[in-house]
Design a protein around this motif. Structure first.
Motif, PDB file in Angstrom:
ATOM      1  N   ASP A 238      42.955  30.221  39.786  1.00 11.54           N
ATOM      2  CA  ASP A 238      43.472  30.775  38.537  1.00 11.54           C
ATOM      3  C   ASP A 238      42.839  32.137  38.290  1.00 11.54           C
ATOM      4  N   LYS A 247      45.114  34.982  31.935  1.00 10.15           N
ATOM      5  CA  LYS A 247      44.823  33.755  32.667  1.00 10.15           C
ATOM      6  C   LYS A 247      46.125  33.225  33.241  1.00 10.15           C
ATOM      7  N   ALA A 283      37.461  35.938  37.174  1.00  7.91           N
ATOM      8  CA  ALA A 283      36.849  34.651  37.487  1.00  7.91           C
ATOM      9  C   ALA A 283      37.945  33.689  37.897  1.00  7.91           C
ATOM     10  N   CYS A 284      37.600  32.749  38.759  1.00  6.18           N
ATOM     11  CA  CYS A 284      38.567  31.701  39.048  1.00  6.18           C
ATOM     12  C   CYS A 284      38.414  30.632  37.977  1.00  6.18           C
ATOM     13  N   ASP A 285      39.510  30.301  37.308  1.00  8.71           N
ATOM     14  CA  ASP A 285      39.444  29.346  36.210  1.00  8.71           C
ATOM     15  C   ASP A 285      40.094  28.007  36.529  1.00  8.71           C
ATOM     16  N   GLN A 286      40.312  27.731  37.795  1.00  9.87           N
ATOM     17  CA  GLN A 286      40.852  26.404  38.125  1.00  9.87           C
ATOM     18  C   GLN A 286      40.022  25.863  39.277  1.00  9.87           C
ATOM     19  N   LEU A 287      39.465  24.684  39.078  1.00  8.34           N
ATOM     20  CA  LEU A 287      38.592  24.092  40.095  1.00  8.34           C
ATOM     21  C   LEU A 287      39.283  24.113  41.465  1.00  8.34           C
TER      22      LEU A 287
END
Ligand code: HEM
Ligand SMILES: [Cu+2]
Ligand SMILES: [Cu+2]
Lengths: 351, 614
Positions: A238, A247, A283-287
Motif C-alpha cells: 500500500d 493511501k 511507507a507501505c501500509d499493508q502487511l
C-alpha cells in the motif's frame, strides 16, 4: 537473566500480597456487618467514578496539548487540507458527544449511588426522548456523510488533464518507480516480461518505453497534479504518504490509481519544520511480509525548473540497464515465445 | 407488550432423579441423555452434556486463551516499547525466535497474527458467546437444557480441537501463521511469501475451519432453544435482553461464518491444488507463478462479509450482559426495552451491508464505496440509541457497585470512546488518512477488545455465584476493575495520536522512518501500561480460581436480588435446572423498584390491575 527471574518473583509476591489483603477485607466485612461494608464500598467506588472522570478529562486535554506538535502533521497537498477540515468538523461533533455522554455517565454513577433511603425511579421508557436522541444523531451523521462524499468524489474523480504520471510498483520489500521519458508517455508493461533485471516488465518493443527511466527517488513538481499508477508484483502493498494524505493499495494483477497536488516543496518544509533533514517518505501500509516495516521510499518536491534539471540527468532504463546486456536477449526470447503463443492461439480460433 | 404467548412444544416436568420428560399432553417419554444420576467423572466434567458444565468449559478454555493471547501482546509490546534493547530471558525462553534477547521480525509478525486470531475468535467469540449462551439461554428462558445437548457438547469439542491445532502451530519449525489475523492473500496463499505462510498457515486454516464448525453447531442450538424451549409465559417480549442479544448473535454467526468457511476453502485450494481464485500475475523470489486470472480483492470481500458481522458477534453478547447487569444493580428497569431490542435488530441487519468500509483504499469503485459510507454511518444511530438508553438506566437509580456493575459502567464509557472514532473511519475520505494506522488499532481495541472484555468480566462477576455456588472476592474485583479501566485507556487512547501522525500499524520497528520515530517515549509508556493491565488480569485469575474452591459459600439463591429465572434455581443447580416443575413467567424481567417493591421476579403473578409488560 537472574534479574528477570527476580523481577518475575517480585511480581508474583506482590500479587499474593494484594490477594492476602483483599481476603482480610472480606473477614473484616463479616465482622463489621455486610451492609455497612457494602455501603462504604459503594461510597468509595462512586467517588472514584468522579475522580476518574475529572482526572481522565484532565489527562486527555493535557496529553493532546503535549502531543500536538507530533500529532498534527502539516498537510502538503490540496486534498489534504480538505481532509483536515473534515477531520475538524467530525471532531467537533464527536467531541461534544463524547464529553456530554461521559460526564453524564460518571456523574450519574456518583450522584445515584446506593444509600439507605434512596429509592430508584421506575421509569421504563419515554418515547419522545428516545425519538429525539434518534433524530439528532441521524441529522449530525447525515451532515457528515454529505460533506464526506462531496470530498470523496472530488478526490477519487478523474485527474486533471495536465497531470504528470508516475508508476509505482511494490515488491517485497521496496518500491520501484518508473517515469515517462521525454515523450511524456509510459510505455506498455506486461507481467510476462518481468525478470530480475526488468523488474516491472517493461515492453521494450513499445517505442514509448525506450526513454522511460526508473529513478530510486520520487520527484514531484510543486502545485502540479500528479497521477500515481500503482502496481504490485508479488503480494498486496500500500502506497502511504502521510504528508500528502495519500493511501492506496497496490494489488497484484490490478492497477490502482491516486492523483493529488503537492503544495509544499521539500525546501519549504525543511524551513517550516526547522528540520534540515526533512524528507517526504512513502511507507507501505499493508502487511506484506516480515520486512514490511522497512519498505520505505522517499520523495522530493521541487519547482518546475529543478524538476526539469533532474529529469534531464536521468538515463533511460533501456539504455542504461538493458541495451547490450544478457537481459536484452532474455527479453527477445520471451517476446518471441509470446508472439508464437499468440499466433498459435489466433490459428486455433480461426479454424 | 402483548405478544401472544408461544407455548413451548415440550413442557417438561422434572421429577427428581428420574429420566423422564413429559410433553404437554402429560405423556412421559424416556430421554436417555438425562441419566444424570449415573454421572461419572468423564460424563460430568469432560464429555458433559449439561449446558452449565459446557459453559464452564468454554469459559475456562477462553480464559486459557486470553492468558496466552495477552501474553503474546506483552511480548511484542516489549519490542515496540524497548526496540533494540536486549532481554536475555527472551532468548532463554524462545531460543531462535529472539536471538540475543531481541525479538526477531519473524517472531513479531507471528505474535501479532496469533494475538489477533486468538482474541477475536477464541476468546471474544467462543469464550464469550460460548460461555454465556450456554449458561444463560436455558436458565433464563426456563428450559431444562439446550435443544440438543449432544450437538452442544460437539460444539465445545470442535472448539477444543480448533484450539489444539492453533496451539500446535506455534511449535512448527517455521512457526505459526504470520500474515495478520485477516490473512489476506497472496501473502497468505503463497508459501514463499512469508515464513508463516507455509505449514503455519495450513494449521491456521484447519484450526479456523474447526472453529467455524463449532460456532455453527453452537449457533444452531442457541437459536432452536430460544425459539422452542421457552417456558410457559416466556413470550419473546418477556425475554431478558441477554437472551435477545445472544439469539441475534447466533443468527449473525449462522449467516456469516459459512462465508468465511468458503473463503478459507478457496484459499486452501489456491495453496494446495494450484487453483487461482485469489492469485494473478505474481512474481516472487525471482520466478513467476503459473496462477492466472484470480482476484486478491475477492478474498477481502468474503473475509469482511464475515469480518464485520463478526465484530458484532463479539459485542452483542456484551450488550446483553451489560444491559442486564446495569438494570439489576441500578435497581431500575432497563430504559427503553423495546428500543433496545429494535436497535439490536437494526445493528444486526446493517452489520451485513457495511463490510466494504474495511476496503475503501483497495481500489474499490468510488461510487460503491460511497454507498458503504452511508450505510456505515447509519449504524452509528442505533449504537447511539443504546448508549443513551444505558445512561438513562443509571439516571435516578439506586446504584450498587458490585464489581459486575463497575465493569458494566466501564463498558459504556469504552463503547462511547471507541464508537465515536468509528464515525471518522466510516467516512471514506477521512479513512484515506486513517486507514491502517494506529488510529484503527485504537478504535477497534477500545470498541471491541476492551468493551467486550468488560462485558465478559461483568458477566463473570455477576454469574459466578450461579456457576459455582460461591462468591468472588469483591475487593480484588474492585482493584481489578480500576487498574484495568485506567490502564486500558492509557494503552489505547494515545494510539489515536500516533495514528493521526500517520504511524502505520503492524510495524516491527519505526527506525527506518523519520516521520514515525518520534513516539519512542510514548511507546515505552504504552508498554508499561500493558504490563500493568496484564498484571491486573492475574489478580482476576487468582480470584476466580481461588473462589471456585474457597470462595464464601452462597447462602441465598438470589444474591443480587434479580428478577430473572436463573436465580429461582437452587444454589446447587442440578442437571435439569429446576427440581420440580418449570417456572411459569408472568411479567417482563425489569420490574425493579416498581410500586415500592425493590424487585419482582418474573415468576411473581401479576397483581390486580397490573399489566404484564410495564
Ligand atoms: C459506531 C459504529 C462503528 C463504525 C462507524 C465503525 C467503522 C469502522 C471502520 C470504517 C473501520 C475500518 C477502518 C480501516 O481499516 O481503515 C473499522 C475497523 C474496525 N472496527 Fe469499527 N466501527 C464501528 C463500531 C465498531 C464496533 C462496535 C466494533 C466491534 C465490536 C468494531 C470493530 C472494528 C474492528 C475489529 C476493526 C478493524 C479490523 C482490522 O482492520 O483489523 N467497530 N470500524
Ligand atoms: Cu508492506
Ligand atoms: Cu467493520
Amino acid at each position: 537473566m537472574t534479574t528477570s527471574v527476580l523481577v518475575i518473583l517480585a511480581i508474583v509476591m506482590f500479587a499474593l500480597v494484594i490477594f492476602q489483603l483483599a481476603k482480610t477485607t472480606e473477614f473484616v466485612a463479616i465482622l463489621r456487618g455486610e451492609d455497612k461494608t457494602r455501603l462504604e464500598s459503594d461510597r468509595i467506588n462512586s467517588r472514584l467514578m468522579v475522580v476518574f472522570l475529572v482526572a481522565g478529562m484532565a489527562a486527555l486535554f493535557w496529553s493532546v496539548a503535549y502531543f500536538k506538535k507530533h500529532m498534527i502533521l502539516e498537510s502538503a497537498s490540496v486534498h489534504g487540507e480538505w481532509i483536515d477540515s473534515m477531520f475538524n468538523v467530525t471532531l467537533l461533533f464527536t467531541g461534544v458527544a463524547f464529553v456530554l455522554t461521559q460526564i453524564a455517565l460518571f456523574y450519574f454513577a456518583w450522584r445515584y449511588k446506593h444509600t439507605k433511603d434512596r429509592k430508584a425511579l421506575y421509569y421504563p421508557e419515554n418515547n419522545k426522548l428516545e425519538m429525539w436522541w434518534t433524530i439528532i444523531p441521524a441529522m449530525v451523521l447525515t451532515t457528515l456523510v454529505v460533506i464526506g462524499l462531496y470530498r470523496w468524489f472530488q478526490i477519487t474523480g478523474p485527474e486533471p488533464k495536465d497531470s504528470n504520471v508516475v508508476e509505482i510498483t511494490g515488491k517485497q520489500f521496496s518500491w520501484m518507480l518508473r517515469y515517462p521519458g521525454k515523450d511524456g508517455k509510459l510505455g506498455e508493461n506486461r507481467f510476462e516480461y518481468i525478470t530480475e533485471g526488468n523488474g516491472v516488465g517493461i515492453d521494450f518493443n513499445d517505442p514509448r518505453s525506450r526513454d522511460d527511466f526508473m529513478p530510486s527517488e520520487m520527484h514531484l513538481v510543486v502545485n502540479r497534479p500528479v497521477l500515481l499508477r500503482i502496481k504490485a508484483r508479488d503480494v498486496i502493498h500500500d502506497v502511504g504518504i502521510p504528508h500528502f494524505r495519500v493511501k492506496m493499495d497496490a494489488v497484484p494483477g490490478i492497477t490502482t490509481r491516486f492523483w493529488f497536488i503537492p503544495t509544499i516543496t521539500t525546501e519549504e518544509m525543511r524551513k517550516k519544520t526547522g528540520n534540515p533533514d526533512f524528507t517526504y517518505e512513502i511507507a507501505c501500509d499493508q502487511l506484506c511480509g516480515t520486512g514490511h516495516f522497512g519498505m520505505k521510499g522517499t520523495i522530493v518536491v521541487e519547482s518546475q525548473e529543478e524538476y526539469d534539471k533532474w529529469t534531464s540527468t536521468q538515463k533511460s532504463f533501456y539504455e542504461s540497464g538493458i541495451q547490450g546486456t544478457a537481459e536484452e536477449k532474455k527479453f527477445a526470447e520471451i517476446s518471441m515465445q509470446l508472439k508464437n503463443a499468440e499466433a498459435a492461439k489466433a490459428n486455433t480460433t480461426h479454424e | 407488550m402483548s405478544d401472544p404467548v408461544i407455548n413451548p412444544p415440550l413442557n417438561p416436568v422434572y421429577t427428581g432423579d428420574t429420566t423422564h420428560r413429559q410433553d404437554s399432553t402429560g405423556e412421559i417419554h424416556d430421554h436417555g441423555h438425562h441419566e444424570h444420576h449415573k454421572d461419572n467423572f468423564i460424563t460430568k466434567y469432560i464429555f458433559s452434556q449439561d449446558h452449565k458444565m459446557i459453559a464452564k468449559q468454554f469459559l475456562i478454555t477462553g480464559m486459557f486463551w486470553a492468558l496466552v493471547g495477552g501474553m503474546l501482546s506483552v511480548i511484542f509490546r516489549v519490542q515496540l516499547g524497548f526496540p533494540n534493547q536486549a532481554f536475555p530471558i527472551l532468548e532463554t525462553i524462545f531460543g531462535k525466535w529472539a536471538p540475543g534477547g531481541i525479538i526477531s521480525p519473524d517472531f513479531y509478525y507471528m505474535l501479532i497474527t496469533m494475538h489477533g486470531t486468538i482474541l477475536v475468535f477464541f476468546v471474544l467469540t467462543a469464550g464469550l458467546s460460548g460461555t454465556f449462551a450456554n449458561l444463560l439461554i436455558p436458565l433464563q428462558i426456563g428450559a431444562r437444557d439446550m435443544a440438543s445437548p449432544f450437538l452442544n457438547m460437539l460444539s465445545y469439542w470442535f472448539f477444543f480441537m480448533a484450539s489444539v491445532v492453533m496451539l500446535a502451530s506455534f511449535f512448527l519449525p517455521q512457526g505459526a501463521s504470520d500474515v495478520g489475523w485477516t490473512a489476506y492473500p497472496p501473502l497468505s496463499a503463497v508459501h514463499e511469501a512469508s515464513p508463516g505462510s507455509g505449514a503455519g498457515m495450513d494449521f491456521w486454516l484447519i484450526g479456523m475451519a474447526l472453529f467455524i464448525f463449532s460456532s455453527l453447531l453452537g449457533g444452531l442450538n442457541y437459536i432452536t432453544t430460544v425459539l422452542n424451549l421457552r417456558t410457559k409465559g416466556m413470550s419473546m417480549s418477556k425475554m431478558p435482553l441477554t437472551i435477545w442479544a445472544l439469539l441475534i448473535t447466533a443468527v449473525l454467526g449462522l449467516l456469516s461464518f459459512p462465508v468465511l468457511l468458503g473463503a478459507a476453502i478457496l484459499l486452501i485450494f489456491d495453496r494446495t491444488i494450484g487453483t487461482s481464485f485469489y492469485l494473478d500475475n505474481i512474481f516472487i523470489n525471482g520466478h513467476a507463478l503459473p496462477n492466472d486470472g484470480g482476484n486478491a480483492i475477492l478474498y477481502q470481500h468474503l473475509f469482511w462479509f464475515l469480518g464485520h458481522p463478526e465484530v458484532y458477534i463479539v459485542i452483542l453478547p456484551a450488550f446483553g450482559l451489560v444491559s442486564e447487569v446495569l438494570a439489576t444493580n441500578a435497581r431500575k428497569p432497563i430504559f427503553g426495552y423495546r428500543a433496545m431490542i429494535l436497535s439490536l435488530l437494526a445493528i444486526a441487519i446493517i452489520a451485513f451491508v457495511v463490510w466494504a468500509h474495511h476496503m475503501f483504499v483497495t481500489g474499490l469503485n468510488p461510487f460503491v464505496a460511497s454507498v458503504f459510507v452511508f450505510l456505515t454511518l447509519l449504524v452509528a444511530v442505533p449504537s447511539a440509541i443504546k448508549v443513551f438508553n444505558w445512561i438513562a438506566t443509571v439516571w435516578q437509580g439506586n446504584i450498587k457497585f458490585a464489581p459486575a456493575m463497575l465493569f458494566a459502567i466501564g463498558f459504556v464509557s469504552m463503547f462511547i470512546s471507541g464508537g465515536l472514532t468509528g464515525i471518522f473511519l466510516g467516512n471514506s475520505a477521512l479513512d484515506i488518512e486513517l486507514h491502517d494506522t494506529y488510529f484503527v488499532v485504537a478504535h477497534f481495541h477500545i470498541v471491541m477488545g476492551i468493551s467486550a472484555f468488560f462485558g465478559m468480566f461483568a458477566g463473570v462477576y455477576h454469574w459466578f455465584p450461579k456457576m459455582y455456588g460461591r462468591l468472588m472476592n469483591n475487593t480484588l474485583g474492585y482493584i481489578h476493575f480500576w487498574v484495568t479501566m485506567v490502564g486500558a485507556y492509557m494503552i489505547f487512547w494515545p494510539m489515536h495520536y500516533m495514528g493521526l501522525a500517520g504511524v502505520p500499524r503492524r510495524y516491527y520497528s519505526f527506525d527506518a522512518f523519520q516521520s514515525f520515530n518520534m513516539f519512542g517515549g510514548l511507546n515505552e509508556f504504552i508498554t508499561m501500561a500493558a504490563m500493568l493491565v496484564f498484571f491486573a488480569q492475574l489478580l482476576f485469575l487468582i480470584n476466580f480460581f481461588y473462589s471456585i474452591f474457597y470462595g464464601r459459600k452462597l447462602t441465598n439463591e438470589n444474591p443480587w436480588q434479580s428478577n430473572t429465572l436463573e436465580w429461582t434455581t437452587p444454589i446447587k443447580t442440578g442437571h435439569g435446572n429446576w427440581p420440580g416443575d418449570l417456572p411459569t413467567v408472568y411479567r417482563w424481567p425489569y420490574d425493579y423498584s416498581k410500586n415500592g417493591d425493590e424487585y419482582i421476579p418474573q415468576t411473581t403473578p401479576l397483581r390486580e390491575g397490573e399489566t404484564g409488560g410495564h
